[in-house]
Design an enzyme around this catalytic site. Structure first.
Site, PDB file in Angstrom:
ATOM      1  N   ARG A   1       0.241  10.188  10.312  1.00 28.36           N
ATOM      2  CA  ARG A   1       0.513   8.777  10.072  1.00 28.36           C
ATOM      3  C   ARG A   1       1.340   8.178  11.209  1.00 28.36           C
ATOM      4  NH1 ARG A   1       3.399   5.975   4.732  1.00 28.36           N
ATOM      5  NH2 ARG A   1       3.492   3.881   5.621  1.00 28.36           N
TER       6      ARG A   1
ATOM      7  N   ASN B   1      -5.885   6.725   0.611  1.00 28.26           N
ATOM      8  CA  ASN B   1      -6.308   5.683   1.550  1.00 28.26           C
ATOM      9  C   ASN B   1      -7.130   6.243   2.695  1.00 28.26           C
ATOM     10  OD1 ASN B   1      -5.218   3.250   0.489  1.00 28.26           O
ATOM     11  ND2 ASN B   1      -3.162   3.963   1.026  1.00 28.26           N
TER      12      ASN B   1
ATOM     13  N   CYS C   1      -5.788   1.158  -6.541  1.00 28.33           N
ATOM     14  CA  CYS C   1      -4.715   0.710  -5.645  1.00 28.33           C
ATOM     15  C   CYS C   1      -3.672   0.014  -6.498  1.00 28.33           C
ATOM     16  CB  CYS C   1      -5.288  -0.239  -4.593  1.00 28.33           C
ATOM     17  SG  CYS C   1      -4.084  -0.866  -3.395  1.00 28.33           S
TER      18      CYS C   1
ATOM     19  N   HIS D   1      -7.177  -3.547   0.181  1.00 30.99           N
ATOM     20  CA  HIS D   1      -6.244  -3.998   1.217  1.00 30.99           C
ATOM     21  C   HIS D   1      -6.761  -5.235   1.961  1.00 30.99           C
ATOM     22  CE1 HIS D   1      -3.880   0.065   1.502  1.00 30.99           C
ATOM     23  NE2 HIS D   1      -3.894  -0.465   0.295  1.00 30.99           N
TER      24      HIS D   1
ATOM     25  N   TYR E   1      -1.392  -7.226   3.066  1.00 27.43           N
ATOM     26  CA  TYR E   1      -2.154  -6.655   4.182  1.00 27.43           C
ATOM     27  C   TYR E   1      -2.848  -7.741   5.010  1.00 27.43           C
ATOM     28  CZ  TYR E   1      -1.429  -1.966   2.403  1.00 27.43           C
ATOM     29  OH  TYR E   1      -0.851  -0.781   2.003  1.00 27.43           O
TER      30      TYR E   1
END
Length: 423
Positions: A90, A144, A164, A194, A244
């Site tokens: 990440r 995700n 989500c 998102h 987002y």
């Protein structure tokens, strides 16, 4: 009823356990298996999970294992919450795109594509093993990028639904502002995972009064502050975009910000170390307050409602819930096999999306654009190859230029080679 959580060693898991304990009348669980290859993390999380159940008087059995096949055997539902490559991957997703002047984020843009390429093959392997061990089990994906992963699962024929926490977060926020119970609030939620907009906030159900205009008039400053967007943007849109959307509506501003502060991955990694130390304390019997800063708020409530509906534990017919599932004509400008995020009627037969008015072109165009990218991203995840990665990046609305796509492709492959079988 047996449930399994793959990625059970996640620091998210106590949030899920707390929900299972509190909402045991909605979802009665006799056995819960936490599955994770990280033995040390699993021991810490599993110990706290048992203490949470004990303190709240839940008599369900919680076991831990690194054996996926044994863990999912006989489960009615399997929840997926894994991170291939961990926080280190990440961290890379959030940094190398910035070298090209593009947003660095783990689910959006080039970083999101990298996560999809790492994740889809692993999830599909897990799903095949679930199918062999428990052919009737539902797979609930919280991993995700949820939209792309869910699309991969559905195309492979799995009984899968994506979940989500963005929608339930808005529901809870709006309910608090209105002074009503959360279950009284129904969202006109439309888009992709998102990439969603709240077009209405209705009281009492999908046919109830739309109070969104009044909410924006009275609380627009607070809502805009949470989204980190100017109040004027919300007033002109007349809807509430998910946070987002800031990556799209204020891309260059976000890139400048990200270049001046530590990555979110670094913050989360430090938080995880602190949380795991807390979880190892035998005196801790509840989820710590720090967990709220980790993310995933209300995930447990959403998961309980969804699994209860899928397993037939809910009362009063199908349950309305925001999920990720096949479009099936809901948005006529998208293919039927696109995966959308919206309200659906969910029961043991699975989710059926509710009919919605066609979205305003202002965001319908972006939905169509990102859907095309997601299709190319899934092809790249399933079949590999530098050219497929390049095509997906070139199609992404946050990239869209061949020089950027070339540079990002090189960096994506270089930083993820160990997770790409074809590289």
């Amino acid at each position: 009823m047996k449930l399994a959580v793959v990625g059970g060693g996640s620091t998210y898991t106590p949030e899920l356990i707390d929900g299972f304990a509190r909402l045991r009348d909605t979802l009665p669980i006799s056995e819960l298996v936490l599955v994770d290859p990280a033995a040390e993390r699993l021991e810490a999380v599993g110990g706290l999970a048992r203490r949470i159940f004990a303190k709240q008087g839940h008599d369900g059995l919680i076991t831990t294992t690194s054996d996926l096949d044994a863990g999912v055997d006989g489960a009615g539902a399997v929840l997926l919450q894994l991170r291939v490559g961990g926080q280190a991957a990440r961290e890379r997703d959030e940094t190398w795109p910035l070298e090209c002047g593009c947003v660095g984020q783990e689910t959006t843009g080039a970083g999101g594509l990298a996560k999809a390429l790492r994740t889809v093959p692993v999830v599909l392997d897990i799903a095949e093993r679930v199918r062999r061990a428990s052919p009737e089990a539902w797979i609930v994906d919280f991993t995700n990028p949820v939209g792309i992963v869910t699309r991969a699962l559905l195309r492979a024929g799995h009984k899968a639904v994506g979940l989500c926490n963005v929608a339930i977060g808005f529901q809870r926020k709006f309910a608090a502002l209105l002074g009503v119970a959360p279950e009284a609030v129904h969202l006109d939620h439309v888009g992709l995972n998102h990439l969603t907009w709240e077009r209405g906030v209705r009281l009492g159900g999908p046919d109830g009064e739309d109070v969104l205009p009044g909410l924006l008039a009275r609380h627009g400053d607070a809502i805009a502050g949470d989204l980190r967007l100017p109040r004027a943007v919300l007033d002109r849109l007349g809807v509430v975009p998910s946070y987002y959307l800031r990556y799209f509506y204020a891309h260059d501003e976000v890139v400048r910000e990200l270049g001046t502060k530590p990555s979110r991955a670094a913050e989360v990694a430090a938080m995880e170390r602190e949380l795991l130390a807390m979880y190892r304390d035998p005196a801790l019997e509840e989820k710590p307050e720090l967990l709220a800063r980790r993310g995933g708020a209300f995930y447990s409530e959403a998961a309980v409602d969804l699994v209860a509906a899928l397993l037939g534990s809910g009362a009063g017919g199908p349950r309305l819930q925001v999920v990720n599932t096949y479009n099936d004509g809901t948005l006529p400008f998208l293919p039927d096999d696109a995966v959308i995020e919206g309200q659906a009627a969910v029961d043991a037969g699975g989710p059926v999306p509710l009919a919605v008015p066609e979205p305003d072109p202002l965001y319908a165009g972006l939905i169509a654009h990102v859907t095309a990218y997601e299709d190319l991203a899934l092809q790249a995840a399933l079949r590999g190859g530098r050219d497929r990665v390049f095509r997906a990046l070139l199609a992404h609305p946050l990239v869209g230029q061949y020089e950027l796509a070339e540079g990002l492709t090189d960096r994506l492959i270089a930083h993820n080679r160990e997770h790409l079988a074809w590289a």
